[in-house]
Design a protein around this motif. Structure first.
Motif, PDB file in Angstrom:
ATOM      1  N   ARG A   1       0.820  -1.197   0.000  1.00 48.20           N
ATOM      2  CA  ARG A   1       0.000   0.000   0.000  1.00 48.20           C
ATOM      3  C   ARG A   1       0.865   1.263   0.000  1.00 48.20           C
ATOM      4  O   ARG A   1       0.555   2.228  -0.674  1.00 48.20           O
ATOM      5  N   ASP A   2       1.975   1.248   0.760  1.00 43.74           N
ATOM      6  CA  ASP A   2       2.797   2.439   0.933  1.00 43.74           C
ATOM      7  C   ASP A   2       3.642   2.762  -0.294  1.00 43.74           C
ATOM      8  O   ASP A   2       4.001   3.901  -0.512  1.00 43.74           O
TER       9      ASP A   2
ATOM     10  N   LEU B   1       4.947   4.762  -9.922  1.00 42.68           N
ATOM     11  CA  LEU B   1       5.408   6.145  -9.823  1.00 42.68           C
ATOM     12  C   LEU B   1       6.901   6.253  -9.554  1.00 42.68           C
ATOM     13  O   LEU B   1       7.456   7.341  -9.602  1.00 42.68           O
ATOM     14  N   ALA B   2       7.542   5.134  -9.257  1.00 44.44           N
ATOM     15  CA  ALA B   2       8.966   5.179  -8.928  1.00 44.44           C
ATOM     16  C   ALA B   2       9.773   5.464 -10.192  1.00 44.44           C
ATOM     17  O   ALA B   2       9.475   4.966 -11.269  1.00 44.44           O
TER      18      ALA B   2
END
Length: 67
Positions: free
Chosen positions: A6-7, A12-13
């Motif tokens: 979840r974190d 997006l990395a």
């Protein structure tokens, strides 16, 4: 779904940039220091660590008084 999934959003990395060619040495390796050069370097380092550098003199008037 666990807390780690979840974190972190892998979409997006950013990809890791390629390594710089400047990081890789090509050619002859550096010659090792002779025992005399090593001793001299240790002496200079010892002197540099024991002595204090002189401080630059501070102005006697403040910036407000100077203008």
């Amino acid at each position: 779904m666990s807390s780690t999934e979840r974190d972190v959003d892998h979409a997006l990395a950013y990809p890791e940039p390629p390594a710089s060619p400047l990081w890789h040495r090509h050619g002859a390796k550096a010659r090792p220091l002779t025992p005399a050069q090593q001793r001299r370097n240790r002496e200079l380092l010892d002197i540099a660590q024991r002595t204090t550098r002189p401080r630059s003199p501070r102005p006697t008037e403040t910036l407000a008084e100077a203008s």
